[in-house]
Design a protein around this motif. Structure first.
Motif, PDB file in Angstrom:
ATOM      1  N   UNK A 132     -87.041  -2.733  65.623  1.00  0.00           N
ATOM      2  CA  UNK A 132     -87.147  -2.171  66.964  1.00  0.00           C
ATOM      3  C   UNK A 132     -86.698  -3.180  68.015  1.00  0.00           C
ATOM      4  N   UNK A 133     -87.054  -4.443  67.837  1.00  0.00           N
ATOM      5  CA  UNK A 133     -86.639  -5.488  68.780  1.00  0.00           C
ATOM      6  C   UNK A 133     -85.127  -5.636  68.799  1.00  0.00           C
ATOM      7  N   UNK A 134     -84.500  -5.511  67.641  1.00  0.00           N
ATOM      8  CA  UNK A 134     -83.044  -5.661  67.547  1.00  0.00           C
ATOM      9  C   UNK A 134     -82.309  -4.376  67.908  1.00  0.00           C
ATOM     10  N   UNK A 135     -83.013  -3.270  68.083  1.00  0.00           N
ATOM     11  CA  UNK A 135     -82.360  -2.007  68.402  1.00  0.00           C
ATOM     12  C   UNK A 135     -81.762  -1.334  67.199  1.00  0.00           C
ATOM     13  N   UNK A 136     -82.341  -1.549  66.037  1.00  0.00           N
ATOM     14  CA  UNK A 136     -81.821  -0.962  64.801  1.00  0.00           C
ATOM     15  C   UNK A 136     -82.672   0.206  64.308  1.00  0.00           C
ATOM     16  N   UNK A 137     -83.360   0.869  65.206  1.00  0.00           N
ATOM     17  CA  UNK A 137     -84.190   2.008  64.835  1.00  0.00           C
ATOM     18  C   UNK A 137     -83.390   3.297  65.015  1.00  0.00           C
ATOM     19  N   UNK A 138     -83.694   4.323  64.249  1.00  0.00           N
ATOM     20  CA  UNK A 138     -82.947   5.570  64.372  1.00  0.00           C
ATOM     21  C   UNK A 138     -83.232   6.276  65.690  1.00  0.00           C
ATOM     22  N   UNK A 139     -82.262   7.056  66.143  1.00  0.00           N
ATOM     23  CA  UNK A 139     -82.459   7.840  67.365  1.00  0.00           C
ATOM     24  C   UNK A 139     -82.300   9.318  67.010  1.00  0.00           C
ATOM     25  N   UNK A 140     -83.419   9.979  66.749  1.00  0.00           N
ATOM     26  CA  UNK A 140     -83.353  11.402  66.394  1.00  0.00           C
ATOM     27  C   UNK A 140     -83.034  12.277  67.608  1.00  0.00           C
ATOM     28  N   UNK A 141     -82.445  13.421  67.354  1.00  0.00           N
ATOM     29  CA  UNK A 141     -82.154  14.397  68.390  1.00  0.00           C
ATOM     30  C   UNK A 141     -82.631  15.752  67.890  1.00  0.00           C
ATOM     31  N   UNK A 142     -83.425  16.430  68.692  1.00  0.00           N
ATOM     32  CA  UNK A 142     -83.950  17.735  68.307  1.00  0.00           C
ATOM     33  C   UNK A 142     -83.631  18.751  69.399  1.00  0.00           C
ATOM     34  N   UNK A 143     -83.183  19.904  68.984  1.00  0.00           N
ATOM     35  CA  UNK A 143     -82.933  20.997  69.906  1.00  0.00           C
ATOM     36  C   UNK A 143     -83.268  22.287  69.178  1.00  0.00           C
ATOM     37  N   UNK A 144     -84.358  22.902  69.574  1.00  0.00           N
ATOM     38  CA  UNK A 144     -84.791  24.108  68.882  1.00  0.00           C
ATOM     39  C   UNK A 144     -85.131  23.805  67.450  1.00  0.00           C
ATOM     40  N   UNK A 145     -84.461  24.438  66.525  1.00  0.00           N
ATOM     41  CA  UNK A 145     -84.720  24.221  65.107  1.00  0.00           C
ATOM     42  C   UNK A 145     -83.759  23.222  64.477  1.00  0.00           C
ATOM     43  N   UNK A 146     -82.936  22.565  65.298  1.00  0.00           N
ATOM     44  CA  UNK A 146     -81.937  21.637  64.779  1.00  0.00           C
ATOM     45  C   UNK A 146     -82.452  20.204  64.907  1.00  0.00           C
ATOM     46  N   UNK A 147     -82.451  19.471  63.801  1.00  0.00           N
ATOM     47  CA  UNK A 147     -82.843  18.063  63.795  1.00  0.00           C
ATOM     48  C   UNK A 147     -81.664  17.238  63.314  1.00  0.00           C
ATOM     49  N   UNK A 148     -81.197  16.331  64.138  1.00  0.00           N
ATOM     50  CA  UNK A 148     -80.067  15.472  63.776  1.00  0.00           C
ATOM     51  C   UNK A 148     -80.426  14.010  63.980  1.00  0.00           C
ATOM     52  N   UNK A 149     -79.821  13.150  63.189  1.00  0.00           N
ATOM     53  CA  UNK A 149     -79.916  11.708  63.402  1.00  0.00           C
ATOM     54  C   UNK A 149     -78.629  11.268  64.075  1.00  0.00           C
ATOM     55  N   UNK A 150     -78.743  10.490  65.145  1.00  0.00           N
ATOM     56  CA  UNK A 150     -77.572  10.052  65.885  1.00  0.00           C
ATOM     57  C   UNK A 150     -77.197   8.604  65.580  1.00  0.00           C
ATOM     58  N   UNK A 151     -77.791   8.016  64.584  1.00  0.00           N
ATOM     59  CA  UNK A 151     -77.497   6.627  64.249  1.00  0.00           C
ATOM     60  C   UNK A 151     -78.521   5.699  64.875  1.00  0.00           C
ATOM     61  N   UNK A 152     -78.152   4.418  65.007  1.00  0.00           N
ATOM     62  CA  UNK A 152     -79.090   3.451  65.564  1.00  0.00           C
ATOM     63  C   UNK A 152     -79.141   3.594  67.076  1.00  0.00           C
ATOM     64  N   UNK A 153     -80.257   3.163  67.664  1.00  0.00           N
ATOM     65  CA  UNK A 153     -80.484   3.391  69.086  1.00  0.00           C
ATOM     66  C   UNK A 153     -79.666   2.479  69.987  1.00  0.00           C
ATOM     67  N   UNK A 154     -79.274   1.290  69.517  1.00  0.00           N
ATOM     68  CA  UNK A 154     -78.497   0.319  70.284  1.00  0.00           C
ATOM     69  C   UNK A 154     -79.193  -0.078  71.583  1.00  0.00           C
ATOM     70  N   UNK A 155     -80.500  -0.131  71.550  1.00  0.00           N
ATOM     71  CA  UNK A 155     -81.245  -0.611  72.699  1.00  0.00           C
ATOM     72  C   UNK A 155     -81.780  -1.996  72.379  1.00  0.00           C
ATOM     73  N   UNK A 156     -82.325  -2.651  73.333  1.00  0.00           N
ATOM     74  CA  UNK A 156     -82.941  -3.969  73.201  1.00  0.00           C
ATOM     75  C   UNK A 156     -81.911  -5.073  73.036  1.00  0.00           C
TER      76      UNK A 156
END
Length: 78
Positions: A42-66
């Motif tokens: 999490x400190x390095x920004x290597x955590x997944x960034x999920x995206x949800x819309x209705x019944x659709x769940x997608x992974x968008x890759x790493x969060x690139x934060x921090x």
């Protein structure tokens, strides 16, 4: 993990980690104590960034934060 002064020397003993990577990780990441590997990711920004819309769940890759420097060196080491 040893204290900050010994962390650089400890990292240099690992195969594949050179002086530049050890220096960056020591100065940018290991100045604080992490309780587990998830906190490091999490400190390095290597955590997944999920995206949800209705019944659709997608992974968008790493969060690139921090901390971008730590993330960059960790990706290069991997």
């Amino acid at each position: 993990m040893p204290n900050r002064e010994g962390a650089g020397a400890f990292l240099l003993r690992l195969k594949g980690i050179g002086p530049e990577a050890a220096s960056i990780l020591t100065n940018e990441a290991f100045f604080r104590d992490f309780q587990n590997r998830r906190e490091v990711a999490a400190y390095a920004g290597l955590t997944p960034s999920p995206w949800q819309s209705g019944g659709v769940d997608n992974e968008q890759g790493i969060s690139k934060s921090d901390n971008g420097r730590v993330r960059k060196i960790m990706v290069q080491l991997a």
